[in-house]
Each structure stands twice: as structure tokens, then as C-alpha cells.
Design a protein around this motif. Sequence first.
Motif, PDB file in Angstrom:
ATOM      1  N   ARG A 129       0.875  -1.174   0.000  1.00 22.73           N
ATOM      2  CA  ARG A 129       0.000   0.000   0.000  1.00 22.73           C
ATOM      3  C   ARG A 129       0.909   1.220   0.000  1.00 22.73           C
ATOM      4  NH1 ARG A 129      -5.609  -1.004   3.072  1.00 22.73           N
ATOM      5  NH2 ARG A 129      -5.834  -3.202   2.538  1.00 22.73           N
ATOM      6  N   VAL A 130       0.696   2.074  -0.961  1.00 21.77           N
ATOM      7  CA  VAL A 130       1.598   3.207  -1.157  1.00 21.77           C
ATOM      8  C   VAL A 130       0.848   4.509  -0.926  1.00 21.77           C
ATOM      9  CG1 VAL A 130       3.196   4.329  -2.738  1.00 21.77           C
ATOM     10  CG2 VAL A 130       2.854   1.846  -2.882  1.00 21.77           C
ATOM     11  N   GLU A 131       1.367   5.323  -0.030  1.00 19.84           N
ATOM     12  CA  GLU A 131       0.832   6.658   0.194  1.00 19.84           C
ATOM     13  C   GLU A 131       1.130   7.508  -1.044  1.00 19.84           C
ATOM     14  OE1 GLU A 131       1.288   9.465   3.994  1.00 19.84           O
ATOM     15  OE2 GLU A 131       3.091   9.378   2.744  1.00 19.84           O
ATOM     16  N   PRO A 132       0.157   8.241  -1.573  1.00 16.50           N
ATOM     17  CA  PRO A 132       0.410   9.025  -2.792  1.00 16.50           C
ATOM     18  C   PRO A 132       1.621   9.933  -2.689  1.00 16.50           C
ATOM     19  CG  PRO A 132      -1.931   9.033  -2.259  1.00 16.50           C
ATOM     20  CD  PRO A 132      -1.236   8.368  -1.106  1.00 16.50           C
ATOM     21  N   GLN A 133       1.827  10.530  -1.517  1.00 14.16           N
ATOM     22  CA  GLN A 133       2.959  11.437  -1.346  1.00 14.16           C
ATOM     23  C   GLN A 133       4.300  10.718  -1.482  1.00 14.16           C
ATOM     24  OE1 GLN A 133       0.327  11.184   0.485  1.00 14.16           O
ATOM     25  NE2 GLN A 133      -0.538  13.156   1.076  1.00 14.16           N
ATOM     26  N   ALA A 134       4.297   9.402  -1.250  1.00 14.92           N
ATOM     27  CA  ALA A 134       5.548   8.643  -1.315  1.00 14.92           C
ATOM     28  C   ALA A 134       6.081   8.555  -2.737  1.00 14.92           C
ATOM     29  CB  ALA A 134       5.354   7.248  -0.739  1.00 14.92           C
ATOM     30  N   LEU A 135       5.213   8.719  -3.737  1.00 14.73           N
ATOM     31  CA  LEU A 135       5.645   8.614  -5.124  1.00 14.73           C
ATOM     32  C   LEU A 135       6.610   9.728  -5.499  1.00 14.73           C
ATOM     33  CD1 LEU A 135       2.252   7.660  -6.815  1.00 14.73           C
ATOM     34  CD2 LEU A 135       4.151   6.138  -6.206  1.00 14.73           C
ATOM     35  N   ALA A 136       6.502  10.867  -4.799  1.00 19.13           N
ATOM     36  CA  ALA A 136       7.372  12.006  -5.124  1.00 19.13           C
ATOM     37  C   ALA A 136       8.259  12.405  -3.954  1.00 19.13           C
ATOM     38  CB  ALA A 136       6.516  13.197  -5.541  1.00 19.13           C
ATOM     39  N   ALA A 137       8.270  11.597  -2.893  1.00 19.74           N
ATOM     40  CA  ALA A 137       9.041  11.958  -1.700  1.00 19.74           C
ATOM     41  C   ALA A 137      10.521  11.669  -1.897  1.00 19.74           C
ATOM     42  CB  ALA A 137       8.523  11.191  -0.484  1.00 19.74           C
ATOM     43  N   ALA A 138      11.341  12.493  -1.266  1.00 20.62           N
ATOM     44  CA  ALA A 138      12.793  12.281  -1.324  1.00 20.62           C
ATOM     45  C   ALA A 138      13.202  11.101  -0.456  1.00 20.62           C
ATOM     46  CB  ALA A 138      13.514  13.541  -0.871  1.00 20.62           C
ATOM     47  N   SER A 139      12.402  10.776   0.533  1.00 20.95           N
ATOM     48  CA  SER A 139      12.687   9.626   1.378  1.00 20.95           C
ATOM     49  C   SER A 139      11.366   8.984   1.779  1.00 20.95           C
ATOM     50  CB  SER A 139      13.465  10.044   2.635  1.00 20.95           C
ATOM     51  OG  SER A 139      12.679  10.909   3.429  1.00 20.95           O
ATOM     52  N   THR A 140      11.422   7.701   2.048  1.00 20.70           N
ATOM     53  CA  THR A 140      10.200   6.964   2.373  1.00 20.70           C
ATOM     54  C   THR A 140      10.451   6.011   3.528  1.00 20.70           C
ATOM     55  OG1 THR A 140      10.813   5.463   0.576  1.00 20.70           O
ATOM     56  CG2 THR A 140       9.079   7.049   0.113  1.00 20.70           C
ATOM     57  N   VAL A 141       9.368   5.629   4.159  1.00 25.61           N
ATOM     58  CA  VAL A 141       9.418   4.670   5.253  1.00 25.61           C
ATOM     59  C   VAL A 141       8.637   3.423   4.832  1.00 25.61           C
ATOM     60  CG1 VAL A 141       8.744   4.216   7.649  1.00 25.61           C
ATOM     61  CG2 VAL A 141       9.601   6.470   7.000  1.00 25.61           C
ATOM     62  N   TYR A 142       9.229   2.263   5.097  1.00 24.07           N
ATOM     63  CA  TYR A 142       8.591   0.996   4.761  1.00 24.07           C
ATOM     64  C   TYR A 142       8.295   0.258   6.061  1.00 24.07           C
ATOM     65  CZ  TYR A 142      10.809   2.153   0.329  1.00 24.07           C
ATOM     66  OH  TYR A 142      11.217   2.796  -0.816  1.00 24.07           O
ATOM     67  N   TRP A 143       7.065  -0.233   6.203  1.00 22.34           N
ATOM     68  CA  TRP A 143       6.741  -0.944   7.428  1.00 22.34           C
ATOM     69  C   TRP A 143       5.677  -1.994   7.155  1.00 22.34           C
ATOM     70  CZ3 TRP A 143       1.674  -0.329   9.253  1.00 22.34           C
ATOM     71  CH2 TRP A 143       0.953   0.730   8.699  1.00 22.34           C
ATOM     72  N   LEU A 144       5.660  -2.990   8.022  1.00 23.80           N
ATOM     73  CA  LEU A 144       4.683  -4.070   7.948  1.00 23.80           C
ATOM     74  C   LEU A 144       3.822  -4.042   9.197  1.00 23.80           C
ATOM     75  CD1 LEU A 144       7.028  -6.897   6.696  1.00 23.80           C
ATOM     76  CD2 LEU A 144       4.999  -6.118   5.482  1.00 23.80           C
ATOM     77  N   PRO A 145       2.521  -4.337   9.048  1.00 15.14           N
ATOM     78  CA  PRO A 145       1.676  -4.434  10.231  1.00 15.14           C
ATOM     79  C   PRO A 145       2.196  -5.522  11.156  1.00 15.14           C
ATOM     80  CG  PRO A 145       0.353  -4.426   8.232  1.00 15.14           C
ATOM     81  CD  PRO A 145       1.784  -4.591   7.813  1.00 15.14           C
ATOM     82  N   VAL A 146       2.059  -5.357  12.446  1.00 13.67           N
ATOM     83  CA  VAL A 146       2.480  -6.367  13.408  1.00 13.67           C
ATOM     84  C   VAL A 146       1.277  -6.787  14.250  1.00 13.67           C
ATOM     85  CG1 VAL A 146       4.886  -5.647  13.557  1.00 13.67           C
ATOM     86  CG2 VAL A 146       3.196  -4.535  15.003  1.00 13.67           C
TER      87      VAL A 146
END
Length: 254
Positions: A129-146
Motif C-alpha cells: 500500500r503506497v501513500e500518494p505522497q511517497a511517489l514524489a518523496a525524497a525519502s520513504t518509510v517501509y513498514w509491515l503491520p504487526v
Amino acid sequence: MMCGSDAAWRATAGYLYLLHLDGPGLAWEYLRRNPEYQEAWQHADAHLDRWGLEAWEDPFLDARSACPIWNNTILPVLHVTSGSPGNTADQPAFNLWSLPGRKRLRVLDAPDGHLALLAQTESDWIRARVEPQALAAASTVYWLPVPVPVPVSATQHRRQACLLPPAAVGWTAQRRRRRTRGFRNQILHLRALQAVDAAAAGASHREIAEAIFGRDQVQAEWHADSSLRTQLRHYLRRGQFFMRGGYLDLLTPR
């Protein structure tokens, strides 16, 4: 009928793509054949959660074209969000085109407008699932539900969560499970789905057996106590089980 025409079930070659699907892909193949789901989809039945989905998907699209959005509590997927400005050193930018294989994007019906992403090669899958802002962000955070219901090591978890460049992508445990599950289980699913399609088209058990085992073998071995009859009944029962709800088991990592 989901495979195209009333005679399409006779051609086993038309089902060979099933051998390259992962658990969620196979789950969709069973669900889309469920007559109750087809009816609910046509009328946009309100009880969507009954099917384990978060959005309706066209049952006439097979797993090569569809992008079903499974409930995130049943099938946790990778989440990609824009990084925090104050801590970007270890947060790579998200590059959709660096992911290998075919990619499908679908907008989720939610206020935040997140995108569902499926990236697929011949034998590997990433769902995110990708946040729209992540498509143009200089940095991103990746995480999995726990808790993540996959027994992976810390290294495997880190590789999955980081979406490394194509040559180094640490594909999910889905790939590993598919290999250990083996080719035989994929064949069982192929034959079960072919049998379900044939039965839905009104074919007799003997006609279905001829499509699966070949006319010559059926002519030689088809009798009251034939092992072919036993195998065919097993394929039909298996197909009905997964189509009527058992497909949800294919979404749960083993």
C-alpha cells in the motif's frame, strides 16, 4: 463461466498460468468462480467483508489482470509512506520503476487515497500500500503491520521492508513457501479449478476426466472402481471447498 466459453475448460493449456501464482493469486481464482460472489459483485452487495476483500474486483478478470485488495488483517502487506524530514539518512526514496516485473496500481476507496501495488515477476510477488505522497518523496518509510504472521528472520524482514534495487530485492516468504510447497500442489489447484469450470458448464464426470487425464487413459481405465473416478471426485471436492470459502486459507502464510 470464468474461463471464457463453455468449451474453454477442455484446454488444459489455458490453465497453465495457474502454476505461477502465489497463494493470494490462487485465492482470487477460486473466489471469482463463486456464483454467490459473482451475484454480489453485480449488485454491489454491502457485505463486502464477507469475501475478505476491501474493494470489489471484477470476477471476469483472472489473476493475470486483476488486482484484488484483500483485507489487511487477513493478508498484511508492505506499507510505503513518505519519510519524516528530520531523519532521512536510512530512508531510501521510493522508485516504482525500480521494482522488477509487471506492476499494477489501483486507488483504494478511502479518504487518504492510498494506492494498492502489485509487482510480479514469473515467480515472485510484492504487495504493498503506497501513500500518494511517497511517489514524489525524497525519502520513504517501509513498514509491515504487526504481528506479521510470517516466520522470517530479522534479516529477511529488513530486506522485505526496504525494497532494495531490483538485483537485490529480498522477495517475501511467499516465494520460499511456493518452492517448498512444490509443483505437485500447484497441479492439484490447476486440476481442481479446471474441474470446477467444467462442472459449472454442465460437463459429465467422464468428460471432465477426458480433459484432465486424456481420452485414451479414460477409455482404458474408466470403470466403477477406477482410481481415475476417485481422483476426479477429489478434484471436484477440493475445488468446491476452496471456492466456497477455503480460499481464505491461501491468504494465510503457512
